[in-house]
Write a protein that holds these residues in place. Structure first.
Motif, PDB file in Angstrom:
ATOM      1  N   ARG A  39       0.855  -1.189   0.000  1.00 27.54           N
ATOM      2  CA  ARG A  39       0.000   0.000   0.000  1.00 27.54           C
ATOM      3  C   ARG A  39       0.883   1.228   0.000  1.00 27.54           C
ATOM      4  O   ARG A  39       1.915   1.265   0.656  1.00 27.54           O
ATOM      5  N   GLY A  42      -1.437   7.694  -2.695  1.00 25.00           N
ATOM      6  CA  GLY A  42      -1.587   8.236  -4.031  1.00 25.00           C
ATOM      7  C   GLY A  42      -1.385   9.738  -4.029  1.00 25.00           C
ATOM      8  O   GLY A  42      -1.112  10.360  -2.997  1.00 25.00           O
ATOM      9  N   VAL A  48      -3.509   3.546  -1.731  1.00 25.66           N
ATOM     10  CA  VAL A  48      -3.755   2.811  -2.969  1.00 25.66           C
ATOM     11  C   VAL A  48      -2.998   1.494  -2.898  1.00 25.66           C
ATOM     12  O   VAL A  48      -1.845   1.454  -2.471  1.00 25.66           O
ATOM     13  N   ASP A  49      -3.674   0.408  -3.308  1.00 24.87           N
ATOM     14  CA  ASP A  49      -2.995  -0.889  -3.373  1.00 24.87           C
ATOM     15  C   ASP A  49      -2.095  -0.919  -4.599  1.00 24.87           C
ATOM     16  O   ASP A  49      -2.477  -0.491  -5.685  1.00 24.87           O
ATOM     17  N   ASP A  50      -0.885  -1.427  -4.401  1.00 22.67           N
ATOM     18  CA  ASP A  50       0.106  -1.497  -5.475  1.00 22.67           C
ATOM     19  C   ASP A  50       0.590  -2.941  -5.562  1.00 22.67           C
ATOM     20  O   ASP A  50       1.084  -3.490  -4.580  1.00 22.67           O
TER      21      ASP A  50
END
Length: 148
Positions: A39, A42, A48-50
């Motif tokens: 995570r 952003g 945001v999940d990455d």
């Protein structure tokens, strides 16, 4: 050459079923792609999940056993080392691939629970032979000898 530690532990889900093949000498080789998540913040400050995708390879008995237990979507933990392979194609272009060579595989989630829940085959009870207790010598350490 200097001292270095090359040990990695990664967990995630498999992107597809493992591929199991054998070398000319008969050594089993399993390859699979692992999706890991991280995570990060952003641009707007929201989390945001990455996802990262890692290539994993395993050899021998570990490869054969893992390939039998794993399938697409399986949650798994791999322990091993990182290696970089280099090769040149027919056109003379040099290619590089970084992969994890796994020597430890732990299956997580429902599939692991099912394997652990399977009843063990019944074993006949083994009569224990009486064991004589060995005499224990008194300790030579006293509270005054301990430096703290």
């Amino acid at each position: 050459m200097g001292f270095g530690i090359n040990r990695v532990v990664v967990s995630g889900r498999l992107c597809k079923d493992p591929e199991l093949r054998a070398t000319r000498s008969g050594l089993d080789v399993m390859t699979v792609r692992l999706a890991t998540e991280d995570r990060k913040r952003g641009a707007d400050g929201a989390w945001v999940d990455d996802a990262s995708y890692l290539d994993v390879v395993s050899f021998g008995g570990v490869a054969a056993a893992a390939a039998r237990q794993l399938s697409k979507g399986s949650r798994v933990v791999f322990g091993g080392r990182v290696r970089q392979r280099t090769w040149e194609d027919e056109a003379g272009t040099r290619h590089y691939r970084v992969e994890i060579v796994a020597d430890d595989v732990v299956v997580c989630g429902e599939r692991a629970k099912a394997a652990c829940a399977a009843p063990a085959p019944a074993q006949p009870p083994v009569a224990a032979a009486p064991v004589a207790a060995a005499p224990v010598a008194p300790a030579d350490v006293y509270d005054e000898d301990i430096p703290f």
